[in-house]
Design a protein around this motif. Structure first.
Motif, PDB file in Angstrom:
ATOM      1  N   ARG A 129       0.850  -1.198   0.000  1.00  0.00           N
ATOM      2  CA  ARG A 129       0.000   0.000   0.000  1.00  0.00           C
ATOM      3  C   ARG A 129       0.882   1.244   0.000  1.00  0.00           C
ATOM      4  NH1 ARG A 129      -5.514   0.844   1.431  1.00  0.00           N
ATOM      5  NH2 ARG A 129      -6.006   2.948   0.720  1.00  0.00           N
ATOM      6  N   LEU A 130       0.637   2.138  -0.928  1.00  0.00           N
ATOM      7  CA  LEU A 130       1.288   3.437  -0.968  1.00  0.00           C
ATOM      8  C   LEU A 130       0.277   4.508  -0.628  1.00  0.00           C
ATOM      9  CD1 LEU A 130       3.317   3.170  -4.308  1.00  0.00           C
ATOM     10  CD2 LEU A 130       4.220   2.938  -2.000  1.00  0.00           C
ATOM     11  N   ARG A 131       0.740   5.575   0.014  1.00  0.00           N
ATOM     12  CA  ARG A 131      -0.122   6.725   0.260  1.00  0.00           C
ATOM     13  C   ARG A 131      -0.138   7.620  -0.975  1.00  0.00           C
ATOM     14  NH1 ARG A 131       3.142   6.537   5.017  1.00  0.00           N
ATOM     15  NH2 ARG A 131       2.017   5.595   6.781  1.00  0.00           N
ATOM     16  N   ALA A 132      -1.033   8.605  -0.977  1.00  0.00           N
ATOM     17  CA  ALA A 132      -1.189   9.485  -2.143  1.00  0.00           C
ATOM     18  C   ALA A 132       0.065  10.292  -2.436  1.00  0.00           C
ATOM     19  CB  ALA A 132      -2.375  10.418  -1.939  1.00  0.00           C
ATOM     20  N   ASP A 133       0.921  10.509  -1.419  1.00  0.00           N
ATOM     21  CA  ASP A 133       2.159  11.255  -1.654  1.00  0.00           C
ATOM     22  C   ASP A 133       3.311  10.354  -2.083  1.00  0.00           C
ATOM     23  OD1 ASP A 133       2.730   9.906   0.668  1.00  0.00           O
ATOM     24  OD2 ASP A 133       3.176  11.686   1.867  1.00  0.00           O
ATOM     25  N   GLY A 161      -1.297  -2.704 -11.841  1.00  0.00           N
ATOM     26  CA  GLY A 161      -1.801  -1.380 -11.510  1.00  0.00           C
ATOM     27  C   GLY A 161      -2.003  -1.272 -10.008  1.00  0.00           C
ATOM     28  N   LEU A 162      -1.045  -0.678  -9.315  1.00  0.00           N
ATOM     29  CA  LEU A 162      -1.094  -0.566  -7.860  1.00  0.00           C
ATOM     30  C   LEU A 162      -1.557   0.830  -7.441  1.00  0.00           C
ATOM     31  CD1 LEU A 162       2.258  -2.374  -6.937  1.00  0.00           C
ATOM     32  CD2 LEU A 162      -0.029  -3.355  -7.193  1.00  0.00           C
ATOM     33  N   LEU A 163      -2.130   0.912  -6.266  1.00  0.00           N
ATOM     34  CA  LEU A 163      -2.672   2.161  -5.747  1.00  0.00           C
ATOM     35  C   LEU A 163      -1.571   3.222  -5.641  1.00  0.00           C
ATOM     36  CD1 LEU A 163      -5.550   2.957  -4.762  1.00  0.00           C
ATOM     37  CD2 LEU A 163      -4.705   2.649  -2.441  1.00  0.00           C
ATOM     38  N   HIS A 164      -1.824   4.387  -6.220  1.00  0.00           N
ATOM     39  CA  HIS A 164      -0.931   5.551  -6.155  1.00  0.00           C
ATOM     40  C   HIS A 164       0.448   5.290  -6.769  1.00  0.00           C
ATOM     41  CE1 HIS A 164      -3.989   7.469  -3.839  1.00  0.00           C
ATOM     42  NE2 HIS A 164      -3.844   6.678  -2.786  1.00  0.00           N
ATOM     43  N   ALA A 165       0.515   4.363  -7.720  1.00  0.00           N
ATOM     44  CA  ALA A 165       1.802   4.104  -8.373  1.00  0.00           C
ATOM     45  C   ALA A 165       2.261   5.284  -9.206  1.00  0.00           C
ATOM     46  CB  ALA A 165       1.696   2.855  -9.239  1.00  0.00           C
ATOM     47  N   TYR A 166       1.355   6.181  -9.588  1.00  0.00           N
ATOM     48  CA  TYR A 166       1.756   7.376 -10.331  1.00  0.00           C
ATOM     49  C   TYR A 166       2.678   8.253  -9.501  1.00  0.00           C
ATOM     50  CZ  TYR A 166      -1.872   9.591  -7.514  1.00  0.00           C
ATOM     51  OH  TYR A 166      -2.639  10.028  -6.464  1.00  0.00           O
ATOM     52  N   ALA A 167       2.541   8.194  -8.154  1.00  0.00           N
ATOM     53  CA  ALA A 167       3.367   9.016  -7.275  1.00  0.00           C
ATOM     54  C   ALA A 167       4.691   8.337  -6.931  1.00  0.00           C
ATOM     55  CB  ALA A 167       2.607   9.338  -5.986  1.00  0.00           C
ATOM     56  N   ASN A 168       4.719   6.990  -6.994  1.00  0.00           N
ATOM     57  CA  ASN A 168       5.930   6.237  -6.669  1.00  0.00           C
ATOM     58  C   ASN A 168       5.849   4.884  -7.366  1.00  0.00           C
ATOM     59  OD1 ASN A 168       8.082   4.855  -5.625  1.00  0.00           O
ATOM     60  ND2 ASN A 168       7.527   5.124  -3.466  1.00  0.00           N
ATOM     61  N   PRO A 169       6.634   4.665  -8.413  1.00  0.00           N
ATOM     62  CA  PRO A 169       6.526   3.415  -9.173  1.00  0.00           C
ATOM     63  C   PRO A 169       7.327   2.254  -8.593  1.00  0.00           C
ATOM     64  CG  PRO A 169       8.110   4.852 -10.225  1.00  0.00           C
ATOM     65  CD  PRO A 169       7.566   5.624  -9.047  1.00  0.00           C
ATOM     66  N   ALA A 182       9.360 -15.043 -13.176  1.00  0.00           N
ATOM     67  CA  ALA A 182       8.484 -16.212 -13.053  1.00  0.00           C
ATOM     68  C   ALA A 182       7.907 -16.640 -14.388  1.00  0.00           C
ATOM     69  CB  ALA A 182       7.354 -15.908 -12.069  1.00  0.00           C
ATOM     70  N   LEU A 183       7.670 -15.681 -15.293  1.00  0.00           N
ATOM     71  CA  LEU A 183       7.039 -15.972 -16.587  1.00  0.00           C
ATOM     72  C   LEU A 183       7.848 -15.316 -17.703  1.00  0.00           C
ATOM     73  CD1 LEU A 183       3.315 -15.316 -15.580  1.00  0.00           C
ATOM     74  CD2 LEU A 183       4.340 -17.542 -16.027  1.00  0.00           C
ATOM     75  N   PRO A 184       9.010 -15.850 -18.032  1.00  0.00           N
ATOM     76  CA  PRO A 184       9.836 -15.243 -19.081  1.00  0.00           C
ATOM     77  C   PRO A 184       9.087 -15.177 -20.412  1.00  0.00           C
ATOM     78  CG  PRO A 184      11.041 -16.963 -17.887  1.00  0.00           C
ATOM     79  CD  PRO A 184       9.606 -17.073 -17.468  1.00  0.00           C
ATOM     80  N   GLY A 185       9.176 -14.042 -21.078  1.00  0.00           N
ATOM     81  CA  GLY A 185       8.559 -13.881 -22.389  1.00  0.00           C
ATOM     82  C   GLY A 185       7.133 -13.392 -22.368  1.00  0.00           C
ATOM     83  N   VAL A 186       6.474 -13.410 -21.201  1.00  0.00           N
ATOM     84  CA  VAL A 186       5.097 -12.914 -21.110  1.00  0.00           C
ATOM     85  C   VAL A 186       5.137 -11.396 -20.970  1.00  0.00           C
ATOM     86  CG1 VAL A 186       2.966 -12.909 -19.761  1.00  0.00           C
ATOM     87  CG2 VAL A 186       4.227 -15.048 -20.107  1.00  0.00           C
ATOM     88  N   PRO A 187       4.460 -10.648 -21.858  1.00  0.00           N
ATOM     89  CA  PRO A 187       4.507  -9.180 -21.783  1.00  0.00           C
ATOM     90  C   PRO A 187       3.848  -8.654 -20.508  1.00  0.00           C
ATOM     91  CG  PRO A 187       2.948  -9.889 -23.458  1.00  0.00           C
ATOM     92  CD  PRO A 187       3.673 -11.117 -23.012  1.00  0.00           C
ATOM     93  N   VAL A 188       4.436  -7.603 -19.943  1.00  0.00           N
ATOM     94  CA  VAL A 188       3.961  -6.997 -18.696  1.00  0.00           C
ATOM     95  C   VAL A 188       3.710  -5.517 -18.942  1.00  0.00           C
ATOM     96  CG1 VAL A 188       4.476  -6.564 -16.271  1.00  0.00           C
ATOM     97  CG2 VAL A 188       5.329  -8.651 -17.373  1.00  0.00           C
ATOM     98  N   SER A 189       2.571  -5.024 -18.483  1.00  0.00           N
ATOM     99  CA  SER A 189       2.187  -3.624 -18.650  1.00  0.00           C
ATOM    100  C   SER A 189       2.051  -2.975 -17.280  1.00  0.00           C
ATOM    101  CB  SER A 189       0.854  -3.539 -19.408  1.00  0.00           C
ATOM    102  OG  SER A 189       0.391  -2.214 -19.492  1.00  0.00           O
ATOM    103  N   LEU A 190       2.794  -1.881 -17.031  1.00  0.00           N
ATOM    104  CA  LEU A 190       2.770  -1.178 -15.746  1.00  0.00           C
ATOM    105  C   LEU A 190       2.006   0.136 -15.885  1.00  0.00           C
ATOM    106  CD1 LEU A 190       5.297  -3.100 -15.532  1.00  0.00           C
ATOM    107  CD2 LEU A 190       6.274  -1.397 -13.989  1.00  0.00           C
ATOM    108  N   SER A 191       1.123   0.394 -14.930  1.00  0.00           N
ATOM    109  CA  SER A 191       0.359   1.644 -14.985  1.00  0.00           C
ATOM    110  C   SER A 191       1.266   2.856 -14.844  1.00  0.00           C
ATOM    111  CB  SER A 191      -0.718   1.655 -13.900  1.00  0.00           C
ATOM    112  OG  SER A 191      -0.167   1.897 -12.619  1.00  0.00           O
ATOM    113  N   SER A 192       2.367   2.725 -14.096  1.00  0.00           N
ATOM    114  CA  SER A 192       3.282   3.851 -13.895  1.00  0.00           C
ATOM    115  C   SER A 192       4.043   4.195 -15.164  1.00  0.00           C
ATOM    116  CB  SER A 192       4.273   3.527 -12.768  1.00  0.00           C
ATOM    117  OG  SER A 192       4.928   2.298 -13.009  1.00  0.00           O
TER     118      SER A 192
END
Length: 675
Positions: A129-133, A161-169, A182-192
């Motif tokens: 859990r990250l805070r808004a800051d 997509g984790l809570l408040h990841a825009y403030a801290n990735p 764990a899953l080599p070759g599987v594409p991963v998309s990060l919200s940050s």
């Protein structure tokens, strides 16, 4: 010049459009070929080879290929997406289904739920859990057990997509590292990385959409790259994004959600370029192709951008050209329901089988069939003579599916289809202007696309507009816009701050980070120093509002001009502004722009006017002989009074009674309403 040829390609639902610019002569030439829906890269290469043969260049002389595509949009609409898994902060697994509690049909007892691309049992909670800051409240933990669950689900793509990841990735980046191990070759998309902005639902929706598109787009790009070596064809390849700019192949593969308006945005960029070349600052650009009708507005020579769009009711929190699209094109199907109501679209005959008059097995009448029945097409000169139309089949379908059911003659049925279509087109234009507080009478109608010129006069009349611009090569104008686009990468940082002097240090810190990242991305694309630009904008709102306006900020970090521009924009959009109210900054944005070299276009000198031919055409309730002019033989200063037809290889223009058309020095046909 080793590779003097540049090719821009726009792959649509019915045709693949190409524009070819040879720097040796500066001539821009157009070509069309049918789209191959099973593998669009096949149609692309067919079009390139045909153009090389027709215009006399070698494939090895092509140095740059600029590519607009609907592959991402079609995959979403048809739900041909990868099987994904969402990893999100524990307790927030249902955000995708909760959405915004919006009901579009307030009184419907069984409203359609908003689409959700990942099922509940494939959304896993993460202990963190990250805070808004951006500070850490609960450290990231439990990854070993989480990876076991993830492997058991056998995902083809993973969205994080984790809570408040825009403030801290940091948590997202650590989680992504564990997933890749764990899953080599599987594409991963990060919200940050995809959409580092506030608003949890929109950020998650965009990240999930990006993730499930990654395998689809990567497969297409791999097929395309495999074809690029054929016949010495080895150009630098760039793809068009929704914001109208280009991006590299690697960026497109990593963030395919940025391609969702790839094709239509080319038409909007062409409109912006033409507004300057034609000295017409205010244009309504309407692109009518085989499947859809796209409306964009150019005001003061600038096309509008929005920071959030929607594809099939799925929010996409990314910058994109502001555009309204309806399912009304030349291939839109006309039908009569059980109550005797005539409708047109949104169903389309597409590229296969296409309209009945194409002779490819179509049985349902379309807008193109209505134009054919009314005599507006030359059956022997369609696509410059590349396709012969079957008018008899079109008439039979119009009678069987529309005329007999409504008790109308063949011509009256076709006129009815046209009237319904034109009303729908005018309504889309009207809504695009009225929602901005704009009057259609203050704008000229820029009409393009293969079918646009056949409807422009009637649509303009319904809107009270008195001037129409029919550009050169209108059937491939989106490809023309792509031809002169630049590399553009959008970077965003959400930072909730009051817009006042006390916030300047925090703003300047964020602006510095944006500039640094912009330069790093331009370095990665090897853009020379003299071809770089970084443009700053800000999302602003009055305190307490739930929405923002995107305001350009060329004077950053000076606050006074930014505030004045925000109040003026708010007044124009919503008819009021309160300069005493506190204004909040929500997100700062930077566009990293790499200027691509742009050879000068040559201006064709029109030949002397030649005598027009005639064609039997239905107008005013009767068949009559109407003058038919070839666009290539029009001379400046010669007036074409309606009713008349102006034909060219990939488009036909109907000049209705009461309108007069002349040729502009830039090569555009300007039609004006006779007072």
């Amino acid at each position: 010049m080793d590779q003097p040829v540049r090719i821009a390609v726009d792959i649509g639902g019915t045709f693949t459009d190409l524009q070819i610019l040879d720097a040796r002569a500066g001539r821009v030439q157009a070509h069309k070929t049918p789209t191959t829906p099973a593998d669009p890269s096949e149609g692309l290469m067919t079009g390139v080879r045909e153009a090389a043969s027709h215009f006399g260049f070698a494939l090895s002389e092509v140095g740059m290929l600029l590519h607009g595509t609907t592959i991402a949009t079609n995959a979403v609409l048809e739900r041909k997406l990868a099987r994904g898994v969402l990893l999100t902060t524990a307790g927030f697994e249902d955000v995708l289904e909760i959405t915004r509690h919006v009901r579009r049909e307030l009184y419907r007892l069984d409203p359609d739920p908003f689409p959700c691309l990942i099922e509940r049992d494939r959304r896993l909670g993460v202990t963190e859990r990250l805070r808004a800051d951006g500070s850490v409240e609960i450290p990231l933990s439990g990854l070993d057990g989480l990876m076991e669950k993830l492997r058991a689900l056998e995902p083809e793509a993973v969205a994080i997509g984790l809570l408040h990841a825009y403030a801290n990735p940091a948590h997202e980046e650590a989680l992504a590292e564990a997933v890749r191990a764990a899953l080599p070759g599987v594409p991963v998309s990060l919200s940050s990385e995809v959409s580092p902005e506030i608003r949890e639902y929109e950020r998650l929706s965009t990240t999930v959409l990006n993730a499930v598109l990654m395998p689809v787009v990567q497969n297409y790009l791999n097929r395309l790259k495999a074809r690029l070596g054929e016949g010495g064809f080895t150009p630098r390849l760039f793809l068009v994004q929704s914001n109208g700019g280009m991006c590299s192949l690697d960026r497109a593969a990593a963030q395919p959600a940025r391609l969702l308006l790839s094709g239509p945005s080319g038409g909007a960029m062409a409109a912006e370029r033409l507004s300057r070349r034609l000295a017409r600052p205010n244009l309504v650009a309407v692109d009518m192709g085989g499947t859809s009708f796209d409306v964009s507005v150019v005001q003061d020579h600038r096309i509008g951008l929005v920071t959030q769009g929607e594809v099939d009711r799925l929010p996409v929190r990314l910058p994109m050209v502001e555009m309204r699209t309806i399912g009304a094109g030349g291939g839109s199907i006309a039908a009569v329901d059980a109550g005797g109501r005539l409708s047109v679209g949104p169903r389309s005959a597409g590229a296969r089988p296409g309209p009945v008059c194409y002779g490819r097995g179509g049985t349902e009448p379309t807008v193109s069939d209505a134009n054919a029945v009314l005599g507006r097409f030359d059956p022997d000169f369609f696509l410059g003579g590349a396709m012969k139309l079957e008018l008899g089949a079109a008439r039979e379908a119009m009678v069987a599916r529309v005329g007999d059911r409504l008790g109308l003659s063949t011509e009256a049925a076709a006129e009815g289809v046209m009237r319904v279509t034109n009303t729908q087109l005018a309504a889309a234009v009207r809504l695009s202007l009225f929602e901005k507080g704009l009057d259609p009478r203050d704008f000229a109608l820029l009409s393009f696309g293969g079918a646009g010129g056949l409807h422009a006069c009637e649509v303009a009349e319904e809107l009270g507009m008195t001037e129409i611009v029919l550009p050169r090569e209108p059937g491939t104008l989106s490809a023309y816009g792509i031809m002169f686009a630049d590399l553009v990468q959008d970077i965003a940082r959400s930072r909730l701050l009051p817009l006042e002097e006390a916030s300047l240090p925090a703003m300047e810190e964020t602006l510095g980070a944006l500039h640094a990242e912009a330069q790093a991305r331009l370095d990665a694309d090897a853009i020379p120093a003299g071809q770089r630009a970084v443009e700053i904008a800000a999302d602003l709102r009055y305190r307490g509002q739930a929405f923002e306006l995107l305001i350009p900020w060329p004077e950053a970090p000076a606050l006074t001009p930014l505030l004045a521009r925000f109040h003026a924009t708010h007044r124009a959009r919503f008819s009021y502004a309160d300069e005493s109210e506190r204004v909040e900054l929500v997100t700062l944005r930077a566009s990293a722009i790499g200027r691509l070299p742009k050879p000068e276009e040559s201006r064709d000198v029109p030949p002397g006017a030649s005598a027009p031919g005639t064609r039997r055409l239905w107008t005013g309730g009767a068949w009559c002989e109407v003058p038919v002019h070839l666009r290539e033989t029009l001379a400046q200063g010669v007036e074409v009074a309606g009713p008349a037809i102006i034909e060219e290889a990939f488009a036909t223009h109907w000049i209705a009674p009461g309108w007069t058309a002349t040729l502009d020095p830039e090569g555009a046909v300007i039609a004006r309403r006779t007072p």
